[in-house]
Design an enzyme around this catalytic site. Structure first.
Site, PDB file in Angstrom:
ATOM      1  N   HIS A  61       1.236   9.862   5.779  1.00  0.00           N
ATOM      2  CA  HIS A  61      -0.045  10.261   6.156  1.00  0.00           C
ATOM      3  C   HIS A  61      -0.983   9.423   7.184  1.00  0.00           C
ATOM      4  CE1 HIS A  61       0.918  12.322   1.967  1.00  0.00           C
ATOM      5  NE2 HIS A  61       1.982  11.071   2.365  1.00  0.00           N
ATOM      6  N   GLU A  81      -0.284   7.516   1.027  1.00  0.00           N
ATOM      7  CA  GLU A  81      -1.142   7.443   2.038  1.00  0.00           C
ATOM      8  C   GLU A  81      -2.330   6.485   1.558  1.00  0.00           C
ATOM      9  OE1 GLU A  81      -2.944   7.316   4.270  1.00  0.00           O
ATOM     10  OE2 GLU A  81      -4.340   9.169   4.427  1.00  0.00           O
ATOM     11  N   GLY A 110      -7.396  11.076  -0.164  1.00  0.00           N
ATOM     12  CA  GLY A 110      -7.016  11.067  -1.443  1.00  0.00           C
ATOM     13  C   GLY A 110      -5.668  11.380  -2.359  1.00  0.00           C
ATOM     14  N   ARG A 150       2.099  13.760  10.597  1.00  0.00           N
ATOM     15  CA  ARG A 150       1.330  14.357   9.374  1.00  0.00           C
ATOM     16  C   ARG A 150       1.916  15.221   8.612  1.00  0.00           C
ATOM     17  NH1 ARG A 150      -5.270  13.788   9.692  1.00  0.00           N
ATOM     18  NH2 ARG A 150      -4.924  13.996   8.131  1.00  0.00           N
ATOM     19  N   HIS A 151       1.767  15.359   7.067  1.00  0.00           N
ATOM     20  CA  HIS A 151       2.370  16.647   6.297  1.00  0.00           C
ATOM     21  C   HIS A 151       0.862  17.982   6.672  1.00  0.00           C
ATOM     22  CE1 HIS A 151      -1.381  15.925   4.866  1.00  0.00           C
ATOM     23  NE2 HIS A 151      -1.123  14.732   4.695  1.00  0.00           N
ATOM     24  N   ARG A 207      10.932 -24.025  41.449  1.00  0.00           N
ATOM     25  CA  ARG A 207      10.949 -23.056  40.360  1.00  0.00           C
ATOM     26  C   ARG A 207      10.817 -23.782  38.675  1.00  0.00           C
ATOM     27  NH1 ARG A 207      16.855 -22.710  40.793  1.00  0.00           N
ATOM     28  NH2 ARG A 207      16.756 -22.081  38.082  1.00  0.00           N
ATOM     29  N   ARG A 211       2.485  16.245  -1.218  1.00  0.00           N
ATOM     30  CA  ARG A 211       1.964  17.037   0.075  1.00  0.00           C
ATOM     31  C   ARG A 211       3.556  16.988   1.920  1.00  0.00           C
ATOM     32  NH1 ARG A 211      -1.629  13.636  -0.504  1.00  0.00           N
ATOM     33  NH2 ARG A 211      -3.549  12.120   0.237  1.00  0.00           N
ATOM     34  N   ASN A 256      -7.391  18.200   2.136  1.00  0.00           N
ATOM     35  CA  ASN A 256      -8.023  18.169   3.751  1.00  0.00           C
ATOM     36  C   ASN A 256      -8.544  20.071   3.419  1.00  0.00           C
ATOM     37  OD1 ASN A 256      -4.569  17.764   4.717  1.00  0.00           O
ATOM     38  ND2 ASN A 256      -6.366  15.948   4.816  1.00  0.00           N
TER      39      ASN A 256
HETATM   40  O1  F6P Z   1      -8.431  13.006   4.875  1.00  0.00           O
HETATM   41  C1  F6P Z   1      -7.270  12.519   4.516  1.00  0.00           C
HETATM   42  C2  F6P Z   1      -6.928  11.220   4.706  1.00  0.00           C
HETATM   43  O2  F6P Z   1      -5.758  11.597   5.109  1.00  0.00           O
HETATM   44  C3  F6P Z   1      -7.074  10.844   3.399  1.00  0.00           C
HETATM   45  O3  F6P Z   1      -6.083  11.110   2.010  1.00  0.00           O
HETATM   46  C4  F6P Z   1      -7.343   9.019   3.597  1.00  0.00           C
HETATM   47  O4  F6P Z   1      -8.117   8.324   2.911  1.00  0.00           O
HETATM   48  C5  F6P Z   1      -7.617  10.084   4.988  1.00  0.00           C
HETATM   49  O5  F6P Z   1      -6.893  10.728   4.977  1.00  0.00           O
HETATM   50  C6  F6P Z   1      -7.300   8.064   5.860  1.00  0.00           C
HETATM   51  O6  F6P Z   1      -8.031   8.672   6.562  1.00  0.00           O
HETATM   52  P1  F6P Z   1      -9.759   6.790   6.662  1.00  0.00           P
HETATM   53  O7  F6P Z   1      -9.202   6.022   6.785  1.00  0.00           O
HETATM   54  O8  F6P Z   1     -10.236   7.512   7.725  1.00  0.00           O
HETATM   55  O9  F6P Z   1     -10.494   7.308   5.966  1.00  0.00           O
END
Ligand code: F6P
Length: 757
Positions: A709, A643, A583, A570-571, A419, A622, A577
């Site tokens: 996000h 985010e 952002g 996620r929202h 051991r 969101r 989107n």
């Molecule tokens: O597209 C949606 C989102 O939440 C953006 O607001 C953000 O900038 C992005 O995704 C983050 O993902 P990635 O890092 O792949 O760009």
């Protein structure tokens, strides 16, 4: 409402420490008494109540009976505070509707008597006769926790503060949505036809399912033994690749393999780019950053130390700080505070302190391996190159898995030598790995005698700093549970078909260890005493200083093993989107709104009996809108869950960035983990600001729903799934999908529910 100062009792025994009891009386201590009824399922609108003598609930009038509340899926509870020397309480359980008196079914049998928090007699069952045929029977528990007036005051203050939330930009930080659930509780559950299993989708192969694997199997494969050819299951070429390669950032998740298998490189790891090994050149340095690397909106918790970042070309950094090759490799992958603190420790402290060995100490079945695995995951996520070395694994490879209890006797010289030898081999491997750049090694063994620990300290001299981490547990129920898990999961008992025989052998092994066990009193140490349940316990530290040891203590204080789910989502789809813009702070789309409703339905069904659950969102609309249909749970907004800040690119599409800022686009593509948007954030920055969220998720004992996000959830998910930093920016977190992380006694497990496309 457990407290650190209290000792819990089940079934009434207080341990009889009269002197302590007297002191407590004099100090104004109180008893926090909780009556529990197990497995009560609602019968019509009947719910369990308690009624009784004057001091408890006022009278034997059933209209004044106190309703019990559902504490979890299977437990109903009523709690109250009395002085430790309270007069005998005389009471009974009864079933009745909440707001009227008929029907009212009082339990059979004599009255229950409670003295000094102890239930008299052996009245563990409550029996209710509904009619001539039907009798209901439930188990009863009583817990009495001693609490100080300070604890009571603190918990009252916390309760009040929760009721009076603070606000950020006029939006309450915490809102308690007190509209009661209309679903199951009011009998309208038929309207809730959501069948959770129907939405279940397979989790990715790299998911968080460590709970399915015995934690020791996930630890490092013994390099000394594989090199020396001690185990012969190697592939034809005899190579054990993959093992030595990690330098800085590429902290790989250990492959999930059976112990006797050879590790082969994981072809799924596609993000290995050599550029990531350099830890100090954080971000891409655009003209924007040079002017202003932080937008004022975000609280800068030290995220990305601007001085280091701006001056940091890789070579000047190394020369300026006179960091040798060894140190260069041991730099953490993460940015900001982590890097700054590590650099400070490296510059100011002795050379051996640049590497930290956490040496576990404790009897078998005290949760050492699990604690080590959790700590490894946390430190890796923070960017510290960390590895977990399990001496049991070395022993099994060298001496076979089915050694009997005799092997572990202190008066068996061959066993002792074998051991000690495997412990030394593991320590040697760990030190070699550190010399190649590893930062934190966790040596997982009982290390239960001073002699063994002295041997390890000698080996570490001039090479690394040792902190002993001792886990002590006095709760027989927890020890029994750990023993059970051990027999079921440990490779030591894989070939023992008879559970009882395995149990006897393990208990003999334990007794052999107990005979010679010496608690740690030497060196730097952290002692965790009865901390596993997260309900009280103690942590003692001795001679602990520095950034990393401090973080480790903080983490250990906050973690526990209470099983609970964490739901990540996620929202619902946002208007941005739909337009493909990153952002922003737009509202949800129509589809996003539908998701909010489905999510509310899901949460109501999944957490309907979890009254302490909470919903966490970011401060962006969101997520708040997505959470709005959920009722009956407190909602908490965290700025840290916002985010990733896309800085000057906020509101642009990826196409627009590629066209108008091609260097930025390329720089991000090349190193998405470290790339910091001009005046915005990098993924490493996001990880940094999420650390308090992780600690809070670890600390919570009730379920949490996190609505956030993409980038943020990638980072949070990576923590639970133990995914390497470099993979984080690429982890898939689809819209309209719930990732359920089940935190449990043996690790984490994952389920995914896709509610809509
Ligand atoms: O597209 C949606 C989102 O939440 C953006 O607001 C953000 O900038 C992005 O995704 C983050 O993902 P990635 O890092 O792949 O760009």
């Amino acid at each position: 409402m457990g407290t650190g100062a209290s000792k819990s009792t089940d079934g009434g025994s207080h341990g009889g420490e009269e002197e302590r009891e007297e002191n407590l009386d004099q100090a104004g201590g109180q008893l926090y008494v909780s009556l529990k009824m197990e497995n009560y399922k609602r019968k019509g609108d009947l719910i369990p109540h308690v009624y009784g003598s004057v001091p408890l609930v006022g009278s034997w009038d059933s209209s004044k009976a106190l309703p019990m509340e559902r504490e979890s899926a299977s437990m109903w509870e009523l709690s109250f505070v009395v002085p430790p020397n309270h007069e005998t309480l005389d009471f009974k359980f009864l079933l009745k509707p909440m707001y009227n008196n008929a029907p009212c079914i009082v339990e059979e049998g004599p009255n229950r008597l409670l003295t000094r928090g102890t239930l008299q007699g052996d009245a563990r069952l409550a029996l209710f006769r509904l009619n001539a045929e039907e009798v209901l029977e439930y188990r009863i528990f009583i817990h009495a926790d001693r609490v100080s007036p300070f604890d009571l005051a603190a918990s009252w203050r916390a309760y009040q503060e929760n009721l009076r939330p603070s606000a950020v930009r006029g939006i309450p930080d915490v809102s308690i949505n007190s509209v009661q659930e209309l679903g199951a509780e009011n009998g309208s559950s038929a309207s809730l036809e959501l069948d959770l299993e129907h939405y279940l989708v397979p989790a990715p192969s790299t998911s968080a399912n460590s709970g399915l694997v015995y934690a020791a199997n996930n630890t490092e494969t013994p390099r000394s033994l594989t090199r020396a050819g001690v185990f012969n299951n190697m592939d034809a070429s005899g190579s054990v690749s993959h093992f030595f390669k990690d330098g800085g950032v590429s902290v790989d998740r250990p492959a999930t393999i059976k112990e006797m298998e050879v590790i082969v490189p994981d072809s799924s790891r596609v993000y290995s780019g050599s550029g990531m090994v350099e830890s100090k050149s954080v971000g891409a340095f655009s003209p924007f950053q040079k002017q202003d690397s932080h937008r004022g909106l975000l609280v800068d918790r030290g995220v990305g130390s601007p001085r280091l970042v701006k001056s940091a070309s890789a070579s000047t950094f190394a020369i300026d700080l006179k960091i040798d090759a060894e140190t260069k490799n041991s730099m953490p992958a993460a940015a900001g505070a982590v890097a700054a603190a590590a650099v400070a420790d490296q510059m100011l402290g002795p050379k051996e302190d640049r590497h930290l060995a956490i040496v576990l100490v404790g009897l078998p079945a005290r949760g050492k391996t699990f604690t080590a695995a959790k700590l490894t995951r946390y430190l890796r996520w923070l960017g510290h190159d960390t590895k977990h070395f399990n001496v049991g694994k070395y022993r099994r490879l060298k001496h076979g898995a089915n050694q009997s209890a005799d092997f572990f006797r202190a008066d068996n010289p061959e066993g002792m030598e074998a051991r000690n030898e495997v412990a030394a081999l593991a320590m040697e491997d760990m030190i070699s790995w550190m010399q190649e750049g590893g930062q934190v090694g966790i040596l997982d063994a009982t290390n239960s005698t001073k002699k063994r620990r002295n041997m390890l300290m000698k080996m570490a001299e001039g090479k690394c700093k040792i902190i002993f981490l001792e886990t002590l547990c006095n709760d027989e129920r927890i020890i029994e549970r750990n023993i059970r898990l051990k027999i079921q999961q440990s490779p030591d008992y894989a070939e023992e078909p008879d559970y009882e025989a395995g149990l006897r052998d393990f208990k003999d092994r334990l007794a052999n260890y107990e005979k010679v066990y010496e608690p740690v009193e030497e060196g730097s140490y952290i002692k965790m005493i009865d901390m596993v349940s997260g309900n009280g316990g103690q942590i003692q530290v001795n001679n602990i200083s520095g950034y990393l040891p401090g973080r480790i203590v903080f983490f250990l204080v906050n973690t526990h093993l209470t099983p609970r789910p964490i739901l990540l989502t996620r929202h619902g789809e946002s208007k941005d989107n739909v337009r493909g813009r990153i952002g922003g702070d737009t509202a949800v789309s129509d589809r996003g709104e539908v998701y909010g409703k489905k999510l509310a339905n899901f949460v109501e069904k999944r957490l309907k009996s979890e009254r302490a659950a909470s919903i966490w969102t970011s401060t962006l609309q969101r997520t708040i809108l997505t959470a709005s249909p959920i009722v009956g749970f407190p909602k908490i907004q965290w700025r840290a869950l916002d985010e990733i800040n896309a800085g000057v690119c906020d509101g642009m599409t990826y196409e627009e960035i590629k066209k108008n800022m091609p260097e930025e686009y390329e720089a991000r593509k090349k190193d998405k983990l470290r790339y910091r948007y001009p005046r915005g954030e990098s993924y490493l920055d996001v990880i940094q600001r999420l650390e308090p969220v992780i600690i809070e998720l670890e600390r919570q004992r009730a379920p949490v729903v996190v609505i956030s996000h993409q980038a943020v959830l990638r980072a949070l998910y990576a923590y639970f799934a133990d995914r390497p930093l470099r993979e984080i920016p690429h982890i898939e977190v689809p819209l309209h999908t719930i990732i359920e992380i089940q935190m449990g006694v043996t690790g984490v497990q994952e389920k995914r529910y896709k509610l809509m496309d």
